[in-house]
Design a protein around this motif. Structure first.
Motif, PDB file in Angstrom:
ATOM      1  N   LYS A   1      41.401  27.340  76.149  1.00 44.38           N
ATOM      2  CA  LYS A   1      40.628  28.362  75.468  1.00 44.38           C
ATOM      3  C   LYS A   1      40.252  27.923  74.064  1.00 44.38           C
ATOM      4  O   LYS A   1      40.637  26.837  73.608  1.00 44.38           O
ATOM      5  CB  LYS A   1      41.401  29.677  75.426  1.00 44.38           C
TER       6      LYS A   1
ATOM      7  N   TYR B   1      40.334  28.455  69.966  1.00 41.48           N
ATOM      8  CA  TYR B   1      41.149  29.029  68.893  1.00 41.48           C
ATOM      9  C   TYR B   1      40.307  29.068  67.620  1.00 41.48           C
ATOM     10  O   TYR B   1      39.875  28.028  67.122  1.00 41.48           O
ATOM     11  CB  TYR B   1      42.404  28.191  68.654  1.00 41.48           C
TER      12      TYR B   1
ATOM     13  N   LYS C   1      51.118  27.649  63.226  1.00 41.30           N
ATOM     14  CA  LYS C   1      50.425  27.823  64.502  1.00 41.30           C
ATOM     15  C   LYS C   1      49.040  27.185  64.461  1.00 41.30           C
ATOM     16  O   LYS C   1      48.627  26.495  65.411  1.00 41.30           O
ATOM     17  CB  LYS C   1      50.302  29.309  64.840  1.00 41.30           C
TER      18      LYS C   1
ATOM     19  N   ARG D   1      47.645  23.923  66.771  1.00 38.79           N
ATOM     20  CA  ARG D   1      46.475  23.980  67.653  1.00 38.79           C
ATOM     21  C   ARG D   1      45.460  22.896  67.293  1.00 38.79           C
ATOM     22  O   ARG D   1      44.833  22.316  68.175  1.00 38.79           O
ATOM     23  CB  ARG D   1      45.823  25.365  67.593  1.00 38.79           C
TER      24      ARG D   1
ATOM     25  N   GLU E   1      37.773  32.560  77.158  1.00 48.68           N
ATOM     26  CA  GLU E   1      38.930  33.135  76.465  1.00 48.68           C
ATOM     27  C   GLU E   1      39.078  32.519  75.081  1.00 48.68           C
ATOM     28  O   GLU E   1      38.851  31.322  74.881  1.00 48.68           O
ATOM     29  CB  GLU E   1      40.199  32.878  77.285  1.00 48.68           C
ATOM     30  N   TYR E   2      39.493  33.345  74.117  1.00 47.75           N
ATOM     31  CA  TYR E   2      39.689  32.848  72.760  1.00 47.75           C
ATOM     32  C   TYR E   2      40.804  33.629  72.065  1.00 47.75           C
ATOM     33  O   TYR E   2      41.218  34.698  72.508  1.00 47.75           O
ATOM     34  CB  TYR E   2      38.400  32.948  71.943  1.00 47.75           C
ATOM     35  N   GLU E   3      41.263  33.063  70.962  1.00 53.64           N
ATOM     36  CA  GLU E   3      42.319  33.680  70.154  1.00 53.64           C
ATOM     37  C   GLU E   3      42.009  33.415  68.686  1.00 53.64           C
ATOM     38  O   GLU E   3      41.451  32.363  68.352  1.00 53.64           O
ATOM     39  CB  GLU E   3      43.672  33.076  70.516  1.00 53.64           C
ATOM     40  N   VAL E   4      42.360  34.357  67.817  1.00 55.12           N
ATOM     41  CA  VAL E   4      42.133  34.194  66.380  1.00 55.12           C
ATOM     42  C   VAL E   4      43.467  33.981  65.677  1.00 55.12           C
ATOM     43  O   VAL E   4      44.407  34.763  65.843  1.00 55.12           O
ATOM     44  CB  VAL E   4      41.416  35.421  65.782  1.00 55.12           C
ATOM     45  N   ILE E   5      43.544  32.914  64.904  1.00 53.74           N
ATOM     46  CA  ILE E   5      44.747  32.615  64.123  1.00 53.74           C
ATOM     47  C   ILE E   5      44.405  32.810  62.644  1.00 53.74           C
ATOM     48  O   ILE E   5      43.550  32.101  62.110  1.00 53.74           O
ATOM     49  CB  ILE E   5      45.223  31.175  64.370  1.00 53.74           C
TER      50      ILE E   5
END
Length: 252
Positions: A2, A4, A19, A23, A103-107
């Motif tokens: 995914k 990030y 984190k 990544r 799909e993605y995620e925010v850090i």
């Protein structure tokens, strides 16, 4: 695999989260926000990682790289300066990824406004002075809603942090003076937390001239308000006569 979205922090490469650094080190494709991101945050990337500078790319080109990478089963790090949720233009990217079912995620990361406060060793929320922090900017090529004009926000006399506005410092001061007094303290921090960070402190009466003398025209955070002064009330949190869940007052 995914995508990030990673906040690289304000400049100091050690201000990226653990984190986020992990990544980036794992990523097969890295797309970073140009000179605003310290390249040292990518020092531990894989030798095989593809690296793209998004400063020279359009939104469609960024999405094309991401979409191709996902199809190839690669992990993608989209690296933004500071915290990506503040003037990061990530919403439009995320919406396009939603359309493609990627799909993605925010850090999150350390924003320049908190790095600027750290640089001058000040606290935004002082008891008896202010308990509100306003994050905003002057309108430029990107407009600002009328209800969020500098004049409207200045009426609160709260702590104000201004992004992307130092090149209009004279006009900004003029508009702040509609509510703040001319002796209100103000600080301009260029490239907060970078090795070549520059700090200019003054009042609304003299800051424009000081900034001009220092040749600061971009990449600076502007902090305005009485929190920059030395008068405030002590916090109740550590007051010996104040009780709370974890401590009884000494006077009880």
């Amino acid at each position: 695999m995914k995508v990030y979205f990673i906040g690289a922090g304000s400049g100091d490469p050690e201000l990226i989260t653990i984190k986020g650094a992990k990544r980036i080190a794992q990523a097969d494709i890295i797309i970073y926000a140009g000179s605003l991101v310290n390249k040292e945050v990518m020092a531990n990337r894989k030798e095989s990682a593809e690296v793209y500078n998004s400063a020279s790319m359009t939104l469609d080109e960024v999405i094309e790289v991401i979409e191709r990478g996902i199809k190839e089963g690669k992990l993608i790090a989209r690296v933004h300066t500071g915290d990506p949720s503040i003037y990061g233009a990530i919403r439009e990217q995320m919406d396009m990824l939603d359309e493609r079912e990627i799909e993605y995620e925010v850090i999150p990361g350390v924003s320049s406004f908190v790095a600027a406060a750290a640089a001058i060793k000040k606290e935004f929320t002082l008891p008896g002075v202010t308990q509100t922090v306003i994050l905003t900017r002057m309108e430029g090529r990107t407009p600002v809603p009328e209800k969020e004009s500098i004049e409207e926000l200045a009426k609160h006399r709260a702590t104000m942090c201004l992004f992307l506005s130092v090149h209009m410092i004279e006009k900004l001061v003029e508009r702040l003076l509609t509510s703040y007094t001319i002796d209100t303290p103000i600080a301009v921090i260029q490239k907060a937390s970078w090795e070549d960070q520059k700090i200019v402190i003054g009042t609304l009466g003299d800051i424009a001239e000081k900034v001009k003398d220092e040749g600061i025209t971009k990449t600076a955070q502007i902090l305005v308000g009485d929190f920059l002064g030395d008068k405030y009330e002590l916090s109740k949190l550590y007051d010996k006569n104040f009780s709370h869940e974890f401590r009884k007052a000494k006077s009880e």
